[in-house]
Write a protein that holds these residues in place. Structure first.
Motif, short mmCIF file in Angstrom:
data_model
loop_
_atom_site.label_atom_id
_atom_site.label_comp_id
_atom_site.label_asym_id
_atom_site.label_seq_id
_atom_site.Cartn_x
_atom_site.Cartn_y
_atom_site.Cartn_z
N LYS A 183 -34.90 114.92 19.62
CA LYS A 183 -34.45 113.53 20.26
C LYS A 183 -35.37 113.16 21.20
O LYS A 183 -35.49 113.90 22.13
N SER A 187 -36.80 105.59 23.09
CA SER A 187 -35.93 104.94 22.19
C SER A 187 -35.70 103.65 22.27
O SER A 187 -35.77 102.79 21.55
N ARG A 188 -35.49 103.01 23.63
CA ARG A 188 -35.32 101.66 23.93
C ARG A 188 -36.68 100.73 23.61
O ARG A 188 -36.29 99.69 23.12
N VAL A 238 -36.84 100.44 19.91
CA VAL A 238 -35.97 99.48 19.43
C VAL A 238 -36.48 97.79 19.76
O VAL A 238 -36.53 96.98 18.81
N VAL A 278 -37.68 95.26 17.19
CA VAL A 278 -37.06 93.86 16.73
C VAL A 278 -38.14 92.78 16.96
O VAL A 278 -38.27 92.04 16.18
N LEU A 336 -37.76 100.48 14.93
CA LEU A 336 -36.32 100.13 14.89
C LEU A 336 -35.48 101.07 14.66
O LEU A 336 -34.61 101.72 15.30
N SER A 337 -35.73 101.79 13.38
CA SER A 337 -35.11 102.90 12.80
C SER A 337 -35.22 104.11 13.52
O SER A 337 -34.04 104.66 13.83
N GLY A 357 -35.91 104.22 16.81
CA GLY A 357 -35.42 103.94 18.05
C GLY A 357 -33.65 104.08 18.05
O GLY A 357 -33.15 104.69 18.94
N LEU A 358 -33.25 103.71 16.97
CA LEU A 358 -31.76 103.48 17.04
C LEU A 358 -31.22 105.06 16.76
O LEU A 358 -30.07 105.34 17.26
N ARG A 359 -32.14 105.76 16.05
CA ARG A 359 -31.58 107.23 15.81
C ARG A 359 -32.08 108.13 16.78
O ARG A 359 -31.86 109.27 16.77
N ARG A 360 -32.87 107.70 17.90
CA ARG A 360 -33.26 108.42 18.89
C ARG A 360 -34.35 109.58 18.37
O ARG A 360 -34.18 110.67 18.82
#
Length: 153
Positions: free
Chosen positions: A11, A17-18, A21, A25, A69-70, A72-75
């Motif tokens: 993780k 992660s941010r 994302v 985007v 994005l994928s 980052g959202l899943r960390r």
């Protein structure tokens, strides 16, 4: 590559992660734009000779963005993804800076700035991850010259 191998793919931290994302985007939006409405894209960025090439680059940027994005959202932002993100930002910034003054719209200088911010963010995220990596096992300590020479005690 040894530096990348020392980073763990578990993780990811909040910064990575941010950032993934945010870049995801940004890339999905800017990548899909010429695919959806080339005329408005050209109104902002200037006329293009090869619409198919603009759409091809847009599609590739959107795919990179979707991947970021994928993850980052899943960390799940591992070293390879960080390299893809930073390399993409650096490549796009280099093209923006190289061609914006003479051949393409000055609006690409704004993109170069955004890419520079992303690249800086990835350097910070990589440094943070590097600091958190597992420390290597220290070599054995010797207590006497005989131990160091390998003599049985």
């Amino acid at each position: 590559m040894e530096a990348v191998a020392g980073l763990k793919p578990e993780k990811s931290g909040a910064v990575a992660s941010r950032l993934a994302v945010a870049q995801g985007v940004f890339y999905v939006g800017t990548g899909v734009w010429p695919l959806v409405h080339l005329r408005s894209f050209e109104a902002v960025t200037g006329p293009k000779r090869e619409g198919w090439l603009v759409k091809t680059v847009g599609a590739l940027i959107a795919v990179v963005g979707g991947t970021l994005l994928s993850a980052g959202l899943r960390r799940r932002v591992g070293p390879e993804l960080m390299l893809l993100a930073a390399g993409s930002a650096a490549s796009l910034a280099a093209v923006d800076l190289r061609y914006s003054p003479q051949r393409i719209s000055p609006v690409y200088l704004l993109d170069a700035f955004a890419e520079g911010v992303l690249l800086t963010g990835w350097c910070v995220a990589a440094a943070s991850l590097w600091k958190r990596r597992s420390a290597p096992v220290p070599p054995p300590r010797y207590t006497s010259p005989e131990d160091a020479a390998g003599f049985p005690t």
